[in-house]
Design an enzyme around this catalytic site. Structure first.
Site, PDB file in Angstrom:
ATOM      1  N   LYS A   1      -3.852   4.300   6.362  1.00  0.00           N
ATOM      2  CA  LYS A   1      -4.201   5.553   7.720  1.00  0.00           C
ATOM      3  C   LYS A   1      -4.055   7.031   7.661  1.00  0.00           C
ATOM      4  O   LYS A   1      -3.302   8.010   7.161  1.00  0.00           O
ATOM      5  CB  LYS A   1      -3.582   4.836   8.396  1.00  0.00           C
ATOM      6  CG  LYS A   1      -3.128   3.656   8.364  1.00  0.00           C
ATOM      7  CD  LYS A   1      -1.985   2.452   9.768  1.00  0.00           C
ATOM      8  CE  LYS A   1      -2.401   1.025   9.638  1.00  0.00           C
ATOM      9  NZ  LYS A   1      -2.166   0.669   8.404  1.00  0.00           N
TER      10      LYS A   1
ATOM     11  N   CYS B   1     -11.775  -9.010  14.808  1.00  0.00           N
ATOM     12  CA  CYS B   1     -10.820  -8.629  13.901  1.00  0.00           C
ATOM     13  C   CYS B   1     -11.136  -8.413  12.734  1.00  0.00           C
ATOM     14  O   CYS B   1     -12.135  -8.207  12.504  1.00  0.00           O
ATOM     15  CB  CYS B   1     -10.170 -10.243  13.693  1.00  0.00           C
ATOM     16  SG  CYS B   1      -8.852 -10.924  12.335  1.00  0.00           S
TER      17      CYS B   1
ATOM     18  N   ASP C   1      -8.104   3.899  10.241  1.00  0.00           N
ATOM     19  CA  ASP C   1      -8.088   2.991   8.052  1.00  0.00           C
ATOM     20  C   ASP C   1      -8.682   3.746   7.093  1.00  0.00           C
ATOM     21  O   ASP C   1      -9.854   3.339   7.164  1.00  0.00           O
ATOM     22  CB  ASP C   1      -7.733   2.059   8.202  1.00  0.00           C
ATOM     23  CG  ASP C   1      -6.089   1.452   7.104  1.00  0.00           C
ATOM     24  OD1 ASP C   1      -6.174   2.192   6.957  1.00  0.00           O
ATOM     25  OD2 ASP C   1      -6.018   0.380   7.624  1.00  0.00           O
TER      26      ASP C   1
ATOM     27  N   CYS D   1      -4.711 -18.407  14.311  1.00  0.00           N
ATOM     28  CA  CYS D   1      -4.322 -17.279  15.642  1.00  0.00           C
ATOM     29  C   CYS D   1      -4.953 -18.160  16.736  1.00  0.00           C
ATOM     30  O   CYS D   1      -5.382 -19.231  16.908  1.00  0.00           O
ATOM     31  CB  CYS D   1      -5.740 -16.496  15.360  1.00  0.00           C
ATOM     32  SG  CYS D   1      -5.066 -14.824  14.480  1.00  0.00           S
TER      33      CYS D   1
ATOM     34  N   ARG E   1       1.100  -0.695   0.168  1.00  0.00           N
ATOM     35  CA  ARG E   1       0.100  -0.045   0.489  1.00  0.00           C
ATOM     36  C   ARG E   1       0.538   1.380  -0.093  1.00  0.00           C
ATOM     37  O   ARG E   1       0.640   2.102  -1.277  1.00  0.00           O
ATOM     38  CB  ARG E   1      -1.251   0.187   0.943  1.00  0.00           C
ATOM     39  CG  ARG E   1      -1.884   1.417   1.536  1.00  0.00           C
ATOM     40  CD  ARG E   1      -2.626   1.166   3.180  1.00  0.00           C
ATOM     41  NE  ARG E   1      -3.414   0.027   2.583  1.00  0.00           N
ATOM     42  CZ  ARG E   1      -4.660  -0.355   3.870  1.00  0.00           C
ATOM     43  NH1 ARG E   1      -3.881   0.427   4.977  1.00  0.00           N
ATOM     44  NH2 ARG E   1      -4.623  -1.348   3.593  1.00  0.00           N
ATOM     45  N   TYR E   2       1.833   0.971   0.575  1.00  0.00           N
ATOM     46  CA  TYR E   2       3.198   2.403   0.795  1.00  0.00           C
ATOM     47  C   TYR E   2       3.946   2.098   0.978  1.00  0.00           C
ATOM     48  O   TYR E   2       4.735   1.177   0.168  1.00  0.00           O
ATOM     49  CB  TYR E   2       2.972   2.426   2.642  1.00  0.00           C
ATOM     50  CG  TYR E   2       2.010   2.678   3.263  1.00  0.00           C
ATOM     51  CD1 TYR E   2       1.110   4.326   2.940  1.00  0.00           C
ATOM     52  CD2 TYR E   2       1.379   1.968   4.381  1.00  0.00           C
ATOM     53  CE1 TYR E   2      -0.069   4.510   3.724  1.00  0.00           C
ATOM     54  CE2 TYR E   2       0.327   2.785   5.241  1.00  0.00           C
ATOM     55  CZ  TYR E   2       0.278   3.899   5.270  1.00  0.00           C
ATOM     56  OH  TYR E   2      -0.935   3.769   6.289  1.00  0.00           O
TER      57      TYR E   2
ATOM     58  N   ARG F   1       6.360   0.228   2.204  1.00  0.00           N
ATOM     59  CA  ARG F   1       6.065  -0.979   3.414  1.00  0.00           C
ATOM     60  C   ARG F   1       5.696  -1.832   2.736  1.00  0.00           C
ATOM     61  O   ARG F   1       4.748  -1.518   2.013  1.00  0.00           O
ATOM     62  CB  ARG F   1       5.126  -0.590   4.458  1.00  0.00           C
ATOM     63  CG  ARG F   1       5.982   0.483   5.991  1.00  0.00           C
ATOM     64  CD  ARG F   1       5.113   0.768   6.420  1.00  0.00           C
ATOM     65  NE  ARG F   1       5.031   2.756   5.280  1.00  0.00           N
ATOM     66  CZ  ARG F   1       4.965   3.820   5.789  1.00  0.00           C
ATOM     67  NH1 ARG F   1       3.976   3.424   6.850  1.00  0.00           N
ATOM     68  NH2 ARG F   1       3.805   4.097   5.589  1.00  0.00           N
TER      69      ARG F   1
ATOM     70  N   CYS G   1     -10.655 -13.086  17.384  1.00  0.00           N
ATOM     71  CA  CYS G   1     -11.065 -11.671  18.309  1.00  0.00           C
ATOM     72  C   CYS G   1     -12.067 -11.406  17.310  1.00  0.00           C
ATOM     73  O   CYS G   1     -11.969 -11.476  15.967  1.00  0.00           O
ATOM     74  CB  CYS G   1      -9.735 -10.679  18.543  1.00  0.00           C
ATOM     75  SG  CYS G   1      -8.497 -11.326  18.988  1.00  0.00           S
TER      76      CYS G   1
ATOM     77  N   ARG H   1      -9.337  -8.576  10.338  1.00  0.00           N
ATOM     78  CA  ARG H   1      -9.473  -9.652   8.780  1.00  0.00           C
ATOM     79  C   ARG H   1     -10.923 -11.069   8.837  1.00  0.00           C
ATOM     80  O   ARG H   1     -10.028 -12.253   9.246  1.00  0.00           O
ATOM     81  CB  ARG H   1      -8.007 -10.358   8.821  1.00  0.00           C
ATOM     82  CG  ARG H   1      -7.093  -9.264   8.393  1.00  0.00           C
ATOM     83  CD  ARG H   1      -5.937  -9.303   7.587  1.00  0.00           C
ATOM     84  NE  ARG H   1      -5.414  -8.138   7.307  1.00  0.00           N
ATOM     85  CZ  ARG H   1      -3.688  -7.676   8.495  1.00  0.00           C
ATOM     86  NH1 ARG H   1      -4.055  -8.885   9.207  1.00  0.00           N
ATOM     87  NH2 ARG H   1      -3.511  -7.080   8.325  1.00  0.00           N
TER      88      ARG H   1
ATOM     89  N   ASP I   1     -12.756  -0.635  12.479  1.00  0.00           N
ATOM     90  CA  ASP I   1     -12.521  -0.636  11.046  1.00  0.00           C
ATOM     91  C   ASP I   1     -14.337  -1.306  11.125  1.00  0.00           C
ATOM     92  O   ASP I   1     -14.820  -2.099  11.586  1.00  0.00           O
ATOM     93  CB  ASP I   1     -11.855  -0.907  10.224  1.00  0.00           C
ATOM     94  CG  ASP I   1     -10.510  -0.805  10.292  1.00  0.00           C
ATOM     95  OD1 ASP I   1     -10.320   0.258  10.767  1.00  0.00           O
ATOM     96  OD2 ASP I   1      -9.629  -2.032  10.924  1.00  0.00           O
TER      97      ASP I   1
END
Ligand SMILES: *Cc1c(COP(=O)(O)O)cnc(C)c1O
Length: 366
Positions: free
Chosen positions: A332, A126, A325, A119, A106-107, A110, A123, A128, A288
């Site tokens: 972000k 989450c 985001d 996982c 994206r950037y 990075r 969570c 994702r 999100d």
């Protein structure tokens, strides 16, 4: 607190924690009297968003409190599949899925590598959540090699963020393979792991072999995810301490979650405790718009109120960047309460942390 009657050396064994994850209603009911909402939630999310909780993380729950912050993060509720919650979110609002499976660029400088869907705990908030239903699968060697080849071809990439799922759930051998391949690339300066294991199964970091691998491929950074002061325990503190002793800085990313940590006093306590265990609060993310998780969203005003409360009550080191985001993979953006009341030319009127109005003329010497 829920207690498990196992000897200390068993409790401190990461593999035992993973092998004994609680995954069904029946198992969970041995420890907690579930609410109707939760029983239905678990049944309705069974195939869509599975359940798994390490005994360690479960042990942090107060079984008498239906609003316990760990409970809300770990046990499904009906809201996850409510029509409103489902339709208000998108599976992948940030367009993480791209050309190369597992890689998001994206950037310019990075990249994000997602190396497994596994996982320790799933969570409920989450970002994702879309990968929950894919089963527990790590990327193959071929997939990893393709990601590495892409990074090698892109000389602008200086920072590789390894995430998942839970990247440090992979075997030490696989982790070492990935790190050694990345370290062959001259332009890759730093490698970061996005891991929640210090919170969900801190026992992973009692493995000296893993720590030696992480130390060997320095500079490595760890980003973790504490959301509530009660997640900071003797064991999570020990995990962080062992990581820090290997020269690996630990930063934290908190998500602002309704019912879990959406009040100023809780956040202040969390960030104070993080500083005490030498973890730097890096980000406070607004929750999100992810399909199946929007019931955790608060208003942005709530986030700004928290940020305003923190200033003056804790060192600047303890104040994270509050950020949203942007959808569509636009990145972000930081959000800050407005401390500039007005401005006329070079004369500013600021608001102090105590609410005083202060006029301040700022000229450049020419
Ligand atoms: C968040 C994110 C990063 C890392 O951003 P930092 O501000 O450096 O922590 C990199 N890539 C993607 C796709 C991200 O979502």
């Amino acid at each position: 607190m829920i207690s498990f009657n196992v000897p200390e050396e068993v409790w401190r064994d990461y593999n035992w924690q993973i092998k004994n994850r609680i995954k069904t209603i029946g198992e969970l009911q041995r420890y907690i009297r579930l609410t109707e909402d939760e029983v239905e939630g678990i049944k309705l999310t069974e195939r869509l968003y599975p359940l798994a909780i390490t005994p360690y993380y479960l042990s942090l729950i107060d079984p008498e409190d239906p609003g316990d912050p760990v409970r809300l993060q770990a046990i499904p509720r009906r809201a996850e599949v409510d029509e409103k919650v489902q339709s208000a979110g998108e599976p992948d609002p940030f367009r993480e899925e791209g050309e190369i499976p597992g890689l998001t660029h994206r950037y310019p400088d990075r990249v994000l590598m997602s190396i497994t869907t596994f996982c320790a705990v799933y969570c409920r908030h989450c970002m994702r959540k879309r990968i929950f239903s894919h089963g527990e699968r790590a990327r193959t060697k071929e997939e990893i090699d393709r990601m590495v080849a892409y990074i090698k071809e892109h000389e602008e990439v200086r920072d590789v963020l390894i995430s998942g799922g839970e990247p440090l759930s992979l075997s030490n051998e696989k982790i070492e393979y990935i790190l050694s391949r990345l370290r062959e690339i001259k332009h890759v300066e730093i490698v970061r792991f996005g891991t929640r294991l210090p919170v969900l199964a801190p026992q992973r970091f009692f493995d000296e072999k893993l720590l030696s691998i992480l130390e060997k491929y320095s500079p490595i950074w760890i980003n973790t995810h504490f959301n509530h002061p009660k997640e900071i325990t003797e064991l999570s503190e020990e995990a962080v301490d062992r990581i820090l002793r290997r020269g690996i800085p630990v930063n934290n990313q908190t998500v602002l979650l309704k019912g879990v940590n959406d009040n100023p006093q809780t956040m202040l306590e969390l960030f104070r405790k993080l500083l005490r265990i030498k973890v730097k609060p890096q980000y406070l993310f607004h929750c999100d718009p992810v399909k199946g998780a929007v019931h955790f969203r608060t208003t942005v005003d709530k986030g700004l109120e928290i940020m305003r409360y923190l200033r003056g009550r804790i060192s600047g080191m303890g104040i994270p960047t509050y950020a949203v985001d942007l959808p569509g993979g636009k990145g972000k953006v930081p959000l800050l309460p407005d401390y500039v009341v007005s401005r006329v030319g070079n004369v500013f009127t600021f608001e102090s942390f105590e609410g005083d109005r202060v006029e301040y003329r700022i000229d450049e010497l020419t």
